[in-house]
Write a protein that holds these residues in place. Structure first.
Motif: not given
Length: 134
Positions: A14-26, A46-50, A114-119
């Motif tokens: 259930r983790r989601r990370y946001w990249l600085a360009n707006g992409w997300s990793i789920r 494990f997926t990468l989304h635009d 680059e990740f948007e936030a450490a959280d």
């Protein structure tokens, strides 16, 4: 009972990370009974989304794919219908390999890894949000 590495992998569920360009990793990963199709005892995606949530890349194990010999696989970047076998070497290696593939995808697109936030954001348990069931 999961070993330490497998527990680390399961903790990504259930983790989601946001990249600085707006992409997300789920991450979706759950423990399941060991079967021929899921010999590691997990079901994962494990997926990468635009920015519009289109799936760009993913690592997962087979889920109803006919005549697939390799249960663990990864679609090619931006060609998610083209599956490539993934050589499972362990839970920690899966996490590292996925992040390396995301970093390579960023390089190919000329965007910063680059990740948007450490959280970390946890998705609701009832929201799977994936194209394929986990």
């Amino acid at each position: 009972m999961a070993d330490e590495a497998m527990q680390r992998l399961l903790d990504y569920d259930r983790r989601r990370y946001w990249l600085a360009n707006g992409w997300s990793i789920r991450f979706r990963v759950v423990e399941v009974p060991v079967t021929t199709g899921r010999p590691h005892g997990i079901k994962y995606a494990f997926t990468l989304h635009d920015v519009d949530r289109t799936r760009l890349l993913g690592f997962d194990n087979a889920h109803g794919l006919p005549r697939v010999q390799a249960y663990d696989h990864r679609p090619r970047f931006r060609r998610t219908a083209e599956l490539v076998a993934y050589n499972w070497r362990g839970a920690d290696e899966l996490i590292c390999d996925f992040f390396a593939a995301v970093e390579a995808a960023c390089r190919m697109e000329g965007v910063p890894f680059e990740f948007e936030a450490a959280d970390v954001e946890l998705e609701p348990e009832d929201d799977d949000g994936t194209e394929e069931p986990v």
